[in-house]
Motif scaffolding. Structure first.
Motif, short mmCIF file in Angstrom:
data_model
loop_
_atom_site.label_atom_id
_atom_site.label_comp_id
_atom_site.label_asym_id
_atom_site.label_seq_id
_atom_site.Cartn_x
_atom_site.Cartn_y
_atom_site.Cartn_z
N LYS A 156 1.10 -1.18 -0.05
CA LYS A 156 0.13 0.02 0.29
C LYS A 156 1.07 1.17 -0.10
CE LYS A 156 -4.17 -2.02 2.22
NZ LYS A 156 -4.79 -2.24 3.48
N LEU A 157 2.15 1.64 1.08
CA LEU A 157 3.07 1.93 0.72
C LEU A 157 3.31 2.66 -0.38
CD1 LEU A 157 4.02 4.52 2.66
CD2 LEU A 157 5.96 2.95 3.31
N GLY A 158 4.02 1.59 -1.25
CA GLY A 158 4.60 1.55 -2.39
C GLY A 158 3.64 2.04 -3.70
N SER A 159 2.14 2.00 -3.73
CA SER A 159 0.91 1.92 -4.48
C SER A 159 0.98 3.80 -4.05
CB SER A 159 -0.01 1.44 -4.23
OG SER A 159 0.07 -0.15 -4.42
N ILE A 160 0.73 4.20 -2.86
CA ILE A 160 1.10 5.55 -2.73
C ILE A 160 1.98 6.19 -3.47
CG2 ILE A 160 1.35 7.46 -1.18
CD1 ILE A 160 -0.48 5.58 1.15
N MET A 161 3.40 5.91 -3.16
CA MET A 161 4.88 6.48 -3.60
C MET A 161 4.34 6.69 -5.21
SD MET A 161 6.66 5.13 -0.94
CE MET A 161 7.89 6.25 -1.65
N ARG A 162 3.46 5.41 -5.76
CA ARG A 162 3.92 5.62 -7.14
C ARG A 162 2.61 6.25 -8.11
NH1 ARG A 162 4.93 0.75 -6.38
NH2 ARG A 162 3.22 0.23 -6.42
N MET A 163 1.37 5.69 -6.95
CA MET A 163 0.58 7.26 -7.78
C MET A 163 0.70 8.62 -7.78
SD MET A 163 -2.71 5.08 -7.00
CE MET A 163 -2.82 4.34 -5.42
N THR A 164 1.39 8.93 -5.88
CA THR A 164 1.67 10.04 -6.35
C THR A 164 3.26 10.88 -6.74
OG1 THR A 164 2.28 10.07 -3.52
CG2 THR A 164 -0.01 10.52 -4.02
N GLY A 165 4.34 9.86 -6.51
CA GLY A 165 4.87 10.36 -7.04
C GLY A 165 6.27 10.72 -5.61
N ILE A 166 5.91 10.89 -4.24
CA ILE A 166 5.92 11.07 -3.33
C ILE A 166 7.21 10.26 -2.95
CG2 ILE A 166 6.29 10.98 -0.78
CD1 ILE A 166 2.61 11.90 -0.88
N SER A 167 8.94 10.78 -3.08
CA SER A 167 9.29 10.13 -2.73
C SER A 167 10.17 9.38 -1.91
CB SER A 167 10.78 10.88 -3.87
OG SER A 167 11.33 11.93 -2.45
N THR A 168 9.36 9.40 -0.28
CA THR A 168 10.06 9.39 0.84
C THR A 168 9.19 8.53 1.60
OG1 THR A 168 10.18 11.79 2.30
CG2 THR A 168 11.76 10.89 1.00
N LYS A 199 8.22 8.67 4.68
CA LYS A 199 7.16 9.77 5.74
C LYS A 199 6.07 10.72 5.21
CE LYS A 199 8.58 13.42 9.03
NZ LYS A 199 7.69 14.74 8.59
N GLU A 200 6.89 11.06 3.74
CA GLU A 200 6.01 11.99 2.87
C GLU A 200 4.67 11.50 2.64
OE1 GLU A 200 7.86 13.89 -0.38
OE2 GLU A 200 9.81 14.69 0.34
N ALA A 201 5.13 10.00 1.67
CA ALA A 201 3.75 8.90 2.20
C ALA A 201 2.75 8.58 3.12
CB ALA A 201 3.95 8.23 1.46
N VAL A 202 3.06 8.89 4.26
CA VAL A 202 2.34 8.61 5.97
C VAL A 202 1.83 9.60 5.27
CG1 VAL A 202 2.86 8.07 7.77
CG2 VAL A 202 3.66 6.60 6.50
N ASP A 203 2.84 10.29 5.71
CA ASP A 203 1.65 12.62 6.44
C ASP A 203 0.89 12.88 5.21
OD1 ASP A 203 1.95 14.59 8.06
OD2 ASP A 203 2.72 15.25 5.52
N TRP A 204 1.08 12.48 3.99
CA TRP A 204 0.06 12.45 2.96
C TRP A 204 -1.26 11.76 3.50
CZ3 TRP A 204 -2.55 9.40 -0.51
CH2 TRP A 204 -3.47 9.95 -1.19
N ALA A 205 -1.22 10.47 3.54
CA ALA A 205 -2.04 9.43 4.14
C ALA A 205 -2.76 10.00 5.06
CB ALA A 205 -1.71 8.09 3.78
N LEU A 206 -2.18 10.38 5.69
CA LEU A 206 -2.72 11.36 7.10
C LEU A 206 -3.82 11.99 6.09
CD1 LEU A 206 -0.46 10.66 9.91
CD2 LEU A 206 -2.45 8.88 9.66
N ASN A 207 -3.32 13.34 5.98
CA ASN A 207 -4.09 13.83 5.47
C ASN A 207 -5.15 13.58 4.84
OD1 ASN A 207 -2.12 16.69 6.91
ND2 ASN A 207 -0.80 16.20 5.10
N GLU A 208 -4.86 12.50 3.55
CA GLU A 208 -6.15 12.53 3.28
C GLU A 208 -7.30 11.89 3.84
OE1 GLU A 208 -6.93 13.00 -0.63
OE2 GLU A 208 -5.75 13.96 0.17
N ALA A 209 -6.54 11.63 4.95
CA ALA A 209 -7.51 9.88 6.23
C ALA A 209 -9.07 11.55 6.22
CB ALA A 209 -7.40 9.75 6.82
N VAL A 210 -7.43 12.73 7.22
CA VAL A 210 -8.10 13.84 8.42
C VAL A 210 -9.53 14.27 6.76
CG1 VAL A 210 -8.08 15.73 8.86
CG2 VAL A 210 -6.41 14.21 9.31
N ARG A 211 -8.61 14.84 5.82
CA ARG A 211 -10.02 14.90 4.64
C ARG A 211 -11.25 14.53 4.57
NH1 ARG A 211 -11.50 15.39 -0.80
NH2 ARG A 211 -9.91 13.87 -1.03
N ILE A 212 -10.95 13.21 3.89
CA ILE A 212 -12.13 12.51 4.15
C ILE A 212 -12.82 11.93 4.81
CG2 ILE A 212 -13.14 10.47 3.83
CD1 ILE A 212 -10.38 9.89 1.44
#
Length: 85
Positions: free
Chosen positions: A11-23, A25-38
């Motif tokens: 799942k982490l790899g999928s997020i990183m590939r789909m978003t272009g996020i390279s780390t 830490k950034e991927a987990v932060d992005w996922a948490l922000n998306e969870a809060v938004r939803i």
């Protein structure tokens, strides 16, 4: 905050590939922000405002047209060109 957690690597790899996020830490932060938004959207959809709350949500003196007319347009300046040798 530093912590150790187990994360599904696929799942982490999928997020990183789909978003272009390279780390991670950034991927987990992005996922948490998306969870809060939803979660916020879901909360709003499950708890809609009453007509009274909607009327009171905006200041009656708020006038977007007046704000737009009073704002000064931004002037962009050209950057000086580098001198060629």
């Amino acid at each position: 905050m530093k912590t150790t957690i187990e994360i599904d690597e696929e799942k982490l790899g999928s997020i990183m590939r789909m978003t272009g996020i390279s780390t991670m830490k950034e991927a987990v932060d992005w996922a948490l922000n998306e969870a809060v938004r939803i979660a916020t959207i879901n909360h709003i959809m499950e708890n809609p405002w009453s007509p009274e709350e909607a009327r009171n949500a905006v200041d009656p003196d708020y006038d977007i047209i007046a704000i737009r007319n009073s704002s000064v347009p931004v002037k962009y300046q050209k950057k000086p060109r580098a001198k060629s040798k």
